[in-house]
Write a protein that holds these residues in place. Structure first.
Motif, PDB file in Angstrom:
ATOM      1  N   GLN A   1      -3.684  -1.872  -5.457  1.00 33.12           N
ATOM      2  CA  GLN A   1      -3.891  -1.189  -6.732  1.00 33.12           C
ATOM      3  C   GLN A   1      -3.405   0.256  -6.663  1.00 33.12           C
ATOM      4  O   GLN A   1      -3.564   0.940  -5.654  1.00 33.12           O
ATOM      5  CB  GLN A   1      -5.375  -1.208  -7.108  1.00 33.12           C
TER       6      GLN A   1
ATOM      7  N   LYS B   1       0.828  -1.191   0.000  1.00 39.60           N
ATOM      8  CA  LYS B   1       0.000   0.000   0.000  1.00 39.60           C
ATOM      9  C   LYS B   1       0.870   1.252   0.000  1.00 39.60           C
ATOM     10  O   LYS B   1       0.583   2.230  -0.693  1.00 39.60           O
ATOM     11  CB  LYS B   1      -0.948  -0.004   1.210  1.00 39.60           C
TER      12      LYS B   1
ATOM     13  N   SER C   1      -9.244  -3.049  -3.810  1.00 34.17           N
ATOM     14  CA  SER C   1      -7.952  -2.518  -4.232  1.00 34.17           C
ATOM     15  C   SER C   1      -6.778  -3.195  -3.547  1.00 34.17           C
ATOM     16  O   SER C   1      -5.630  -2.954  -3.922  1.00 34.17           O
ATOM     17  CB  SER C   1      -7.893  -1.006  -3.942  1.00 34.17           C
TER      18      SER C   1
ATOM     19  N   GLN D   1       1.981   6.462  -6.949  1.00 33.92           N
ATOM     20  CA  GLN D   1       0.924   7.406  -7.293  1.00 33.92           C
ATOM     21  C   GLN D   1       1.408   8.846  -7.151  1.00 33.92           C
ATOM     22  O   GLN D   1       1.065   9.721  -7.956  1.00 33.92           O
ATOM     23  CB  GLN D   1      -0.293   7.173  -6.411  1.00 33.92           C
TER      24      GLN D   1
ATOM     25  N   LYS E   1       1.266   4.000  -2.964  1.00 33.80           N
ATOM     26  CA  LYS E   1       1.078   5.429  -2.706  1.00 33.80           C
ATOM     27  C   LYS E   1       2.250   6.231  -3.247  1.00 33.80           C
ATOM     28  O   LYS E   1       2.066   7.309  -3.833  1.00 33.80           O
ATOM     29  CB  LYS E   1       0.925   5.665  -1.202  1.00 33.80           C
TER      30      LYS E   1
ATOM     31  N   PRO F   1      -4.230   3.757  -7.696  1.00 31.81           N
ATOM     32  CA  PRO F   1      -5.525   4.353  -8.057  1.00 31.81           C
ATOM     33  C   PRO F   1      -5.575   4.841  -9.504  1.00 31.81           C
ATOM     34  O   PRO F   1      -4.600   5.332 -10.052  1.00 31.81           O
ATOM     35  CB  PRO F   1      -5.675   5.507  -7.061  1.00 31.81           C
ATOM     36  N   ARG F   2      -6.769   4.661 -10.113  1.00 30.02           N
ATOM     37  CA  ARG F   2      -7.085   5.128 -11.465  1.00 30.02           C
ATOM     38  C   ARG F   2      -6.252   4.436 -12.535  1.00 30.02           C
ATOM     39  O   ARG F   2      -6.049   4.962 -13.618  1.00 30.02           O
ATOM     40  CB  ARG F   2      -6.940   6.650 -11.572  1.00 30.02           C
TER      41      ARG F   2
ATOM     42  N   ARG G   1     -14.054  -4.681  -7.151  1.00 32.95           N
ATOM     43  CA  ARG G   1     -13.727  -3.324  -6.669  1.00 32.95           C
ATOM     44  C   ARG G   1     -12.961  -3.364  -5.350  1.00 32.95           C
ATOM     45  O   ARG G   1     -13.139  -2.527  -4.480  1.00 32.95           O
ATOM     46  CB  ARG G   1     -14.995  -2.468  -6.529  1.00 32.95           C
TER      47      ARG G   1
END
Length: 591
Positions: free
Chosen positions: A290, A62, A262, A69, A66, A292-293, A260
Motif C-alpha cells: 500500500q 515496497k 499494508s 510516495q 516508497k 501510505p495514506r 490494516r
C-alpha cells in the motif's frame, strides 16, 4: 571420547604415498558439488520457491510504493509552500470578503498565481483554487469539468489539514491523479478554501523504469476503492496490459486493507488471460504494498511458470558445472600430486642438513612416510621462530598502544576549548559544514543559536578574570545540559560568545530551546553588580537562525544570520531571544 579408530585410520593413511593420497582427496572433493546440487535440487520444493518469490517481489513493490510516495510528498511539499504564501492568503481573504469588485480581482489574481506556480510543469493537468463557497475561482473552466471538480472536493474524506489523494475521470476515459488540500488562514486557522491539483499519470511512470521482473510479468498501481488501474508498466504481457485487475487479487487486497495490513502476497489463477503465450496456465504470483495514506496499492504479477523454469535452469547448470569440475579434478589431481611429491622428496634431503627454516606452523610426527622426517626438522626451527615472533609482537603492541594514546590526546586537544571543556571554534566549523550538507540532502531544518553573555567586560573588570573564567564555564555547562540529542553541538565561538547547533529542529522548537537556556541562566542568579539590567545577575542575549539549507547557502551566511539576530537582541535591551527572519525578527524576552 574414543580416538582409537581415528588414530588407526590416520596411521593407515600414512602408509600410503603422498601422491596417491592427494589424488584420492581431489577426486573425493570433486564429488562434493554433485552431492550438494543433489540435495539442493531435492529440497527446492514449490514451497521454498514460493517463499523466495514472496521475499523478492514483496521487497520490490515496497520499494516502488516508497518511490511513488516520495513523488507524492514532493507535490505536497510544493503545494504547502504555495498555500501558505502571502499572495495566496491575501487573495483568499479578499475573495472571502463582501466587496464584489475585490472578489473579481481576487479570482483573477488567484488564477495567475496558479499559472505562475505550475504553468511550467507539464505533469500538472488541472490546477484550481476553490473558495469556501465551493466555487472554482478560474472563470474559464468548462461547466462540466467544474461540476466534477466540485463534487470531488465535496466528497473528499481525507484527514483535516492533510493532503488527500484520489482520482478523477477526465475526457477520453483517462484518469487524472488528484491531490486536494484544504487551505486555512494563518491568522485565525479558519477555513479559506481548497487547492485542486490534477497530476498526469506519466509523472509517476518513472518509478517503473528500473523494475524488470522478467518475461510476461507486470507491475502496476491500482485503486482498491474503485478497482481501477492507475499506472502500469509498458509490457506486452496480457496481465500487464489489462486495465482491470483480477477480482481474486482485488478481493485479497481489500481484505488486507480491512485488516490494516499494508503488504500482501498470493498465488491466483487469471482465467481471462490463461491462454497467453507468456503464461499458458494462467497462474500468477502477486505481491502488493500500500502507498501510505491512500487506497492505492503497488502490485507485481509474475507468471508462476517462470519461477519453476528458472529454478530448473539453475539446477541443471549447477549439475553440469559439477560434472565438469569432477572431470577436471581427476586430471589436476594427478598433475598436482606429482608436482608436490617430487619437491617434497628433495626438500627432505635439504632439511636434514639445515638447522633453520622459515615455517610458522607445527607438523605432526606420526607415521612412516616422508613427512615424519620433515616434521622433526621443521618443528625445531618453528619453535625458535615462534619465540622471537612473540617477543616482537609484544614490543609492537606496546608501541602501538603508546601511539594510539598520544593520537587520542592530540585529537581531543585539537577539538576542545581549553577553558570550558566544550567544543572549540575549529570543531564547530567542521560540524556545521557537515550538518549543512546533511540537512540539504534530507530536507530537514537546522537551527543555530548564538549566545553572548551580557556586559561580560563589566563583569571581568569588577570580579576579575579568574571569576570571569568560572562564569564562562558555568554558562558552557548550562548550555550543554540543554542539548536534547547526541548530535546537538555546543561550542565556544570566542570570548564570551557561544554557539549551539541543533539538527532536525524547526523554528518553534529552536526558540523554545533558546528561551530555556536564557531563563535557566537567569534562574541561576549569578551576581552581576555592574550589569545595567534590573535583574542584577548574569544574563544573555541569544540570536536564533533556522533554515532548510540548499546548495546556495554557506556556513558563513548561516552564522551571519544568527549573529545578526543576536545583535538585534542586544540592541533591543539584552536578556532576550531573537529569531532571524527575512523581513522581521521574532523576539522572546522575560515578562
Amino acid at each position: 571420547m574414543n580416538t582409537y579408530p581415528v588414530a588407526n585410520s590416520i596411521d593407515w593413511l600414512r602408509k600410503i604415498g603422498i601422491r596417491y593420497r592427494l589424488m584420492g582427496s581431489f577426486i573425493l572433493l570433486s564429488l562434493l558439488p554433485l552431492l550438494v546440487t543433489g540435495i539442493i535440487s531435492y529440497s527446492e520444493s514449490g514451497k521454498s520457491i514460493e517463499n523466495n518469490a514472496r521475499i523478492f517481489s514483496t521487497e520490490i513493490v515496497k520499494q516502488v510504493a516508497k518511490n511513488v510516495q516520495l513523488q507524492m510528498a514532493q507535490v505536497e511539499s510544493d503545494s504547502q509552500a504555495l498555500v501558505l504564501s502571502d499572495d495566496v492568503q491575501s487573495g483568499l481573504l479578499r475573495y472571502a470578503g463582501e466587496n464584489d469588485a475585490e472578489r473579481v480581482r481576487a479570482r483573477a489574481d488567484m488564477t495567475k498565481i496558479l499559472l505562475d506556480a505550475y504553468g511550467s510543469f507539464d505533469y500538472i493537468n488541472q490546477k484550481y483554487f476553490l473558495g469556501t463557497d465551493m466555487k472554482i475561482m478560474d472563470a474559464q473552466v468548462f461547466p462540466q469539468l467544474s461540476a466534477a471538480v466540485v463534487r470531488l472536493v465535496e466528497h473528499a474524506t481525507g484527514p483535516k489539514g492533510r493532503p488527500y489523494w484520489t482520482t478523477l475521470d477526465v475526457f477520453g476515459g483517462d484518469k487524472s491523479i488528484v491531490m486536494l488540500r484544504d487551505i486555512y488562514f494563518k491568522a485565525n486557522g479558519r477555513g479559506a478554501g481548497s487547492l485542486f491539483l490534477g497530476v498526469d499519470q506519466s509523472h509517476f511512470a518513472g518509478v517503473f523504469d528500473n523494475v524488470d521482473l522478467g518475461s510476461g510479468s507486470g507491475i502496476s498501481v491500482l485503486d482498491s476503492r474503485t478497482g481501477s488501474v492507475l499506472l502500469k508498466t509498458a509490457s506486452k504481457s496480457a496481465i500487464a496490459a489489462t486495465t482491470t485487475p483480477d477480482q481474486t487479487l482485488l478481493d485479497d487486497i481489500r481484505s488486507s486493507l480491512a485488516q490494516r495490513r499494508s503488504v500482501g502476497f498470493l498465488i491466483y489463477d487469471v482465467k481471462s488471460v490463461a491462454n497467453t503465450q507468456d503464461n499458458p496456465s494462467g497462474k500468477y504470483v502477486a505481491a502488493y504494498a500500500q502507498i501510505p495514506r491512500t487506497s492505492w496499492f503497488v502490485v507485481s504479477s509474475i507468471p508462476y511458470g517462470n519461477l519453476l523454469s528458472e529454478a530448473k535452469s539453475v539446477r541443471n547448470q549447477i549439475i553440469l558445472i559439477g560434472l565438469l569440475c569432477f572431470a577436471a579434478s581427476i586430471v589436476l589431481a594427478y598433475l598436482i600430486s606429482r608436482s608436490i611429491s617430487t619437491p617434497l622428496e628433495e626438500l627432505i634431503d635439504s632439511m636434514k642438513q639445515a638447522e633453520k627454516g622459515n615455517y610458522a606452523i607445527r607438523m605432526t610426527q606420526e607415521g612412516d612416510d616422508e613427512l615424519s622426517t620433515l616434521s622433526q626438522q621443521f618443528n625445531d626451527m618453528a619453535t625458535k621462530i615462534a619465540q622471537e615472533h612473540e617477543r616482537l609482537e609484544e614490543r609492537v603492541g606496546e608501541r602501538t598502544r603508546d601511539l594510539e594514546e598520544a593520537n587520542h590526546k592530540l585529537a581531543s586537544l585539537s577539538l576542545t576549548d581549553g577553558l570550558t571543556g566544550i567544543a572549540n571554534r575549529r570543531h564547530f566549523d567542521t560540524v556545521l559544514l557537515a550538518e549543512l550538507h546533511r540537512a540539504a540532502r534530507t530536507g530537514k531544518p537546522l537551527a543555530l543559536m548564538m549566545l553572548d553573555v551580557d556586559f561580560f567586560k563589566n563583569y571581568n573588570d569588577h570580579y576579575g578574570h579568574q571569576e570571569g573564567d568560572v562564569c564562562l564555564r558555568k554558562v558552557a555547562r548550562l548550555m550543554q545540559s540543554h542539548a536534547r540529542r547526541a548530535s546537538d553541538l555546543v561550542a565556544r565561538y570566542g570570548g564570551e560568545e557561544f554557539v549551539m547547533l541543533a539538527v532536525d529542529t524547526d523554528a518553534a522548537s529552536a526558540m523554545g530551546l533558546a528561551e530555556g537556556i536564557r531563563g535557566a541562566l537567569e534562574a541561576l542568579a549569578l551576581p552581576h553588580a555592574k550589569s545595567p539590567l534590573a535583574v542584577g545577575c548574569v544574563t544573555t542575549s541569544i540570536g536564533v537562525a533556522v533554515l532548510i539549507p540548499d546548495d546556495e547557502q554557506t556556513a558563513e551566511m548561516f552564522i551571519r544570520m544568527a549573529d545578526k539576530a543576536m545583535y538585534r537582541a542586544k540592541e533591543q535591551g539584552r536578556n532576550q531571544v531573537v529569531m532571524f527572519g527575512r523581513d522581521t525578527t521574532t523576539t522572546l524576552s522575560p515578562a
